[in-house]
Design a protein around this motif. Structure first.
Motif, PDB file in Angstrom:
ATOM      1  N   UNK D   9     -29.523  54.128 -22.581  1.00 44.24           N
ATOM      2  CA  UNK D   9     -30.869  53.954 -22.047  1.00 44.24           C
ATOM      3  C   UNK D   9     -30.960  52.550 -21.473  1.00 44.24           C
ATOM      4  N   UNK D  10     -31.888  52.348 -20.575  1.00 43.32           N
ATOM      5  CA  UNK D  10     -32.163  50.992 -20.118  1.00 43.32           C
ATOM      6  C   UNK D  10     -33.672  50.825 -20.102  1.00 43.32           C
ATOM      7  N   UNK D  11     -34.109  49.648 -20.503  1.00 43.04           N
ATOM      8  CA  UNK D  11     -35.547  49.387 -20.585  1.00 43.04           C
ATOM      9  C   UNK D  11     -35.847  48.047 -19.954  1.00 43.04           C
ATOM     10  N   UNK D  12     -36.777  48.074 -19.032  1.00 42.90           N
ATOM     11  CA  UNK D  12     -37.245  46.856 -18.384  1.00 42.90           C
ATOM     12  C   UNK D  12     -38.711  46.687 -18.731  1.00 42.90           C
ATOM     13  N   UNK D  28     -32.715  56.554 -17.966  1.00 45.15           N
ATOM     14  CA  UNK D  28     -31.673  57.192 -18.755  1.00 45.15           C
ATOM     15  C   UNK D  28     -32.164  58.344 -19.610  1.00 45.15           C
ATOM     16  N   UNK D  29     -33.453  58.635 -19.552  1.00 46.16           N
ATOM     17  CA  UNK D  29     -33.961  59.804 -20.275  1.00 46.16           C
ATOM     18  C   UNK D  29     -33.398  61.073 -19.650  1.00 46.16           C
ATOM     19  N   UNK D  30     -33.116  62.061 -20.454  1.00 45.87           N
ATOM     20  CA  UNK D  30     -32.723  63.349 -19.875  1.00 45.87           C
ATOM     21  C   UNK D  30     -33.844  63.894 -18.988  1.00 45.87           C
ATOM     22  N   UNK D  31     -33.472  64.685 -18.010  1.00 45.85           N
ATOM     23  CA  UNK D  31     -34.465  65.323 -17.150  1.00 45.85           C
ATOM     24  C   UNK D  31     -35.079  66.524 -17.861  1.00 45.85           C
ATOM     25  N   UNK D 235     -26.898  46.114 -36.267  1.00 45.55           N
ATOM     26  CA  UNK D 235     -26.832  45.186 -35.132  1.00 45.55           C
ATOM     27  C   UNK D 235     -27.811  45.625 -34.057  1.00 45.55           C
ATOM     28  N   UNK D 236     -27.783  46.904 -33.762  1.00 43.55           N
ATOM     29  CA  UNK D 236     -28.571  47.408 -32.642  1.00 43.55           C
ATOM     30  C   UNK D 236     -30.056  47.422 -32.959  1.00 43.55           C
ATOM     31  N   UNK D 237     -30.395  47.824 -34.179  1.00 43.49           N
ATOM     32  CA  UNK D 237     -31.812  47.820 -34.544  1.00 43.49           C
ATOM     33  C   UNK D 237     -32.355  46.394 -34.560  1.00 43.49           C
ATOM     34  N   UNK D 350     -36.602  53.591 -29.690  1.00 41.47           N
ATOM     35  CA  UNK D 350     -35.781  53.344 -28.500  1.00 41.47           C
ATOM     36  C   UNK D 350     -34.322  53.164 -28.905  1.00 41.47           C
ATOM     37  N   UNK D 351     -34.115  52.416 -29.969  1.00 41.99           N
ATOM     38  CA  UNK D 351     -32.752  52.171 -30.446  1.00 41.99           C
ATOM     39  C   UNK D 351     -32.069  53.469 -30.848  1.00 41.99           C
ATOM     40  N   UNK D 352     -32.753  54.260 -31.651  1.00 45.44           N
ATOM     41  CA  UNK D 352     -32.129  55.480 -32.168  1.00 45.44           C
ATOM     42  C   UNK D 352     -31.893  56.488 -31.039  1.00 45.44           C
ATOM     43  N   UNK D 353     -32.836  56.605 -30.142  1.00 47.78           N
ATOM     44  CA  UNK D 353     -32.652  57.535 -29.021  1.00 47.78           C
ATOM     45  C   UNK D 353     -31.447  57.098 -28.186  1.00 47.78           C
ATOM     46  N   UNK D 354     -31.335  55.818 -27.996  1.00 45.21           N
ATOM     47  CA  UNK D 354     -30.208  55.292 -27.226  1.00 45.21           C
ATOM     48  C   UNK D 354     -28.866  55.616 -27.880  1.00 45.21           C
ATOM     49  N   UNK D 355     -28.782  55.414 -29.187  1.00 43.67           N
ATOM     50  CA  UNK D 355     -27.523  55.699 -29.877  1.00 43.67           C
ATOM     51  C   UNK D 355     -27.194  57.183 -29.775  1.00 43.67           C
ATOM     52  N   UNK D 356     -28.198  58.010 -29.967  1.00 46.81           N
ATOM     53  CA  UNK D 356     -27.969  59.460 -29.885  1.00 46.81           C
ATOM     54  C   UNK D 356     -27.480  59.856 -28.498  1.00 46.81           C
TER      55      UNK D 356
END
Lengths: 362, 362, 362, 362
Positions: D9-12, D28-31, D235-237, D350-356
């Motif tokens: 994912x990317x977040x701005x 980066x969200x699925x369609x 680390x990511x969280x 956001x973190x968990x969705x990204x890892x998944x």
């Protein structure tokens, strides 16, 4: 992960052709930079459609609204976000494309990738219109670079079989770059330019399109910018240049011509010009081992003919699983090359500014 | 930041030509993959020098030692590190290069960038020898891809003015890719190959070198791999391909030929071949809008003539700040193109494997 | 993607406890840095086991071999790779762990993640032994920082219920940091240290283990290092610190104590100390809004008791799908805290050096 | 480089407190994901100010306008951009801050970093208001996770010296998470909640502020998510959680309490609960070696007292280079903890969705 790029600078480009807006966020600019909005608008106008006979008659007012990142016209260190609100309403023009993909467009692979949920209107996120926000970011980067004595200019190198002159790879100066850029039809040799316009006009009359090449030069770079292997200047430039739709190739310096050259010709001899180390020729295009040499950085890109053409084409009907015939209406550029020129400058400017910032040279 | 690349896969390449070792770390491979070391060694041998008349007579035994990442010959999920211990001792051959940079090499910009601390012996970290670890990683990636029905093959497309046949861009099959790859001199048309060898031999006799082009095809890819904008397949491939020294250009599909094509020719019509959507031509090279279309992914790269040539060349003496004449001794490839073929396959394989892993398609 | 980290610096850590080697590649260091190998070895010795009663009796000679990146003892701009060849042969000690995971270890989730292909010997890639290469990189970073007047030091803040003094958060000096670091048992108050050793010894006798906390201070930082949001100094430090196994928490400045503080107490008043802006207290730990304030950067981490204990524990037999009893033999640290102290310094040094390089401040 | 984060994912996040807008782009969200705008608004309302006595009386209508990324209410694969247009006009309230930085705020280091060009109005880009766009992204991520059976919930764990109950670390269920989240004052024990409100009210009356802690739980995670070393879940969280201003510490599972625990207590025994592997206790907080264990993932964060307080404070006048007294007017939250609760959930989501997504598990 697609439309956000992050290195020392970070750039997010968002929008679809018929969404409420398109726009960009640029993060990582130094604070205190004054953006000349007139110069930026002039740069954007070079890309904008509807301004001359050789582009689409569809007129778009591409005037960016800055939502964030500025205080009193200067960057404040926070991300810079600008949007262009779309004027076009969602039209029925494109509904057919959900089942019948246009040859040469991303319609088909996008349909498979996004499971049919992609935005087809106006090409959605794959539209060439998304180069407008790229040019906002790039136009700003060009201003920052200019302050540091770095100039980037591009011109139409060829359209169809007509070829412009080339930049002098060794002695090209800032003024020439700027002069070419300011032309309405950016070629070095206006006679060749006239012939190119003829080719474009002929293509338009046949509801066809035509491709070309663009040459870009970057001057004023320090020696030793870049890195070996994965972060070389070629890697980084090509990675950003291919963000421009319709680009199908890139070559640096002598490029594909190196294939027919011998080493003793291709190798560029060094010499001292006063205190400055130069090469007598510039087949290397200003980059060796991923590093800048101080010579003009020169590259060329190939631009394919506009995919959207007003002729019958063979395609498929995905709703029926059978072959079909497609006829696309609407207004299209018979040749995207002139409008792609500032896009190439923009992508190059973002790349170079990023490398400079990353190496602490700005 | 230069020699470590990180995405879903991560690849670190380390070493200098005359350091104790060169090597690589590849992180992110799935666990449980059995690496066929014989197949890997055969792949590495395609790149290794000293095996035939058209490369340098300097023989290197490039046998990787796996230090980490394997349990019982299978990947265990931990990073995979392999090294090749260098046999060459640090020679005095290169001391002169600290002050007199070789034309066409990174010597000069590296000197400026690293303040004179760079390793000049054998080209240091800029040596073509660093493609050996690239090929270790790529050879492994090729094995993983082959298991999934994805084949990558490249051949010499031209050397000097002699041009090989091209891959059939629409119907190329796995067997042809493999057959060409297994040839000692990887061309489709062996007659043309003989002419190429003649050109290389002629260059050698004149202490000169010669460039060429390489064509690479990737088949078996799913539709919709990649992303628009910054993470398109062209962006990603070019970014990795330019990690190979001596590459000066890349083009996808019809590449620079699109410049002279009209839209109705360049657009590839879709049709159903049974259930499968195909295009009748493949000028797009298997990528549209940054996404794979399911057609063969085809690209070509330009390889410059070897910079190291045994002739007198004009350069500078940086210790004195004056012009100088350089004569380089030692054994060099008169043409790097044949040995670059597996390097191109390697870089492409790493890229494709990474995209597949990133998209959860493996 | 796991063991390679890339920003302006890039760090790759590889190896398993019983693989042929463990090691690291550090890329992005400036060229020309002279590494003092004696000082580096002394730093590594602080982490090495088997040197005193409070760590495992398993003695490892952790002497790094530098394979690449150095010329004449100085960095040359190429990636720096060092390995430690493992002396331990692959033992049968750990075979049982493939079916019966150790409580508190990564055995179980690793088994699921890697489908049983993970390296179980000695904890494989999850072993605390992998902090040795982290300390190679960190030890080098510490030397570079020291040259720039930046000092990093840590001490045991507590073991069990015994608490050491704290660093003076406002006036801590370079000498105190260094003095504490040079102690064999790094505490400020040696009397408290004696009590801590008693607790460790008691745990050992009961085949048990004990946890603790570590306080780390960084002094000499410029003001304004870092960034808001995602790239703040806290984000970056925590992201690297959690690479150290056994760390379960991190807090900056007053940390969790802020929960019981009022704003008027927690806010640190500014004042001029000559020309220098300081705060009278340092509850903010030297970071506000992700940016350094110039005050000492102070953080504390929690280290869990060693998971490997020589007592019977309840676990499962995954081969049978039923509960089981596990008894682990072998030599283990009854308390990992003392050996974790240099690891914390190492991770912090890598982070800070990276930020400085990224911002062009070095 | 600060406010754009990119992984799978990317977040701005962009905007300043008093700029025309604040907003976010999520790429980066699925369609095809349908976003429930009512549920999203309810989530945003939990963060919004002015809705109850314990937050600021400054009322903001935080209603996001989606500019891009949606077709018919569903994600289309293109970046999702939403903005909140700011209603507040640029006030003179903050002009004084350019010379006199507020204790506990980023004013001073930002002034140094951005050379005085930073936006001081309302805290600029450092304002807690920027957590609104974080919550837009997080609220969407929560919806996607909920569809996959993953729930995230947080509550006020303490304010001042009053401590709420803790989530049952082993058996916490989705309903309890949701019930707590839906409370206007999110605590488990409402009696404790009443005491907390009393503390907040007391602080307000004294023009002071108070800090606290937040506990967050994530349930429904698969086993083996994450990676060792640099990309572990901790680390990511932590890297994302520290993007929330005012967070000064994070701990997982037993956290800092591990310091006083012995291994035999801290180690969580495994057992089979039917086919499912569980631990009887959960001191590890659902993560071992950077990997999820399938047990509830539990962490706690420390939130400092609001820095903005209406009392006289000692500071400096940077325009004169001398000490000064500062008095800040305006409406401020006496306690930010309740409004930070959804922010913590958002960052975690956001973190968990990204890892998944990165691991291809969605």
């Amino acid at each position: 992960m697609a439309s956000i790029w992050k290195n020392k600078l970070a750039l997010s480009i968002f929008g679809q052709s018929h969404a409420p807006a398109i726009g960009m966020t640029l993060d990582g600019l130094p604070a205190g930079i004054e953006i000349d909005m007139d110069v930026l608008q002039q740069f954007l106008n070079r890309r904008a459609p509807g301004r001359n006979p050789w582009s689409t008659t569809r007129r778009e007012e591409d005037i960016p609204q800055f939502l964030t990142g500025l205080v009193g016209g200067r960057t404040c260190g926070a991300p810079l976000t600008a949007v262009i609100y779309n004027q076009n309403t969602r039209s029925a023009d494109y509904e057919n494309l959900k089942k019948t993909p246009r040859p040469g467009h991303a319609d088909f692979p996008a349909h498979v990738k996004y499971g049919g949920f992609q935005d087809v209107a106006g090409g959605g996120h794959f539209s060439g219109r998304l180069t407008a926000p790229l040019c906002i970011a790039g136009g700003i980067a060009l201003q920052v670079l200019a302050e540091k004595g770095i100039s980037i200019g591009a011109h139409i190198s060829s359209i169809g079989s007509v070829t412009d002159l080339e930049f002098d790879p060794v002695n090209i100066g800032k003024d020439q770059l700027q002069d070419v850029a300011e032309k309405e039809f950016p070629v070095i040799d206006d006679g060749k330019g006239a012939s190119m316009k003829g080719i474009v006009e002929a293509a338009r009359k046949e509801s066809d399109s035509v491709g070309g090449t663009i040459e870009c030069a970057i001057i004023g770079l320090p020696v030793g910018l870049g890195a070996p292997m994965f972060d070389g200047v070629e890697n980084r430039l090509s990675s950003l240049i291919f963000a421009i739709p319709a680009i199908k190739g890139i070559e640096f310096g002598a490029g594909f011509d190196v294939a027919t050259m011998n080493g003793r010709v291709n190798n560029d001899d060094y010499y001292y010009d006063g205190d400055v180390v130069k090469t007598r020729t510039n087949h290397h295009g200003g980059i060796l081992g991923g590093l800048t040499t101080g010579m003009p950085l020169i590259f060329k890109v190939a631009v394919k003919p506009t995919s959207s053409i007003g002729r019958q084409q063979n395609s498929i009907d995905m709703s029926k699983g059978e072959n079909a015939v497609l006829e696309v209406h609407g207004r299209h550029d018979p040749c995207i090359v002139p409008r792609a020129v500032p896009c190439v400058e923009a992508a190059a400017a973002i790349c170079i500014l990023d490398v400079l910032l990353e190496e602490g040279r700005l």
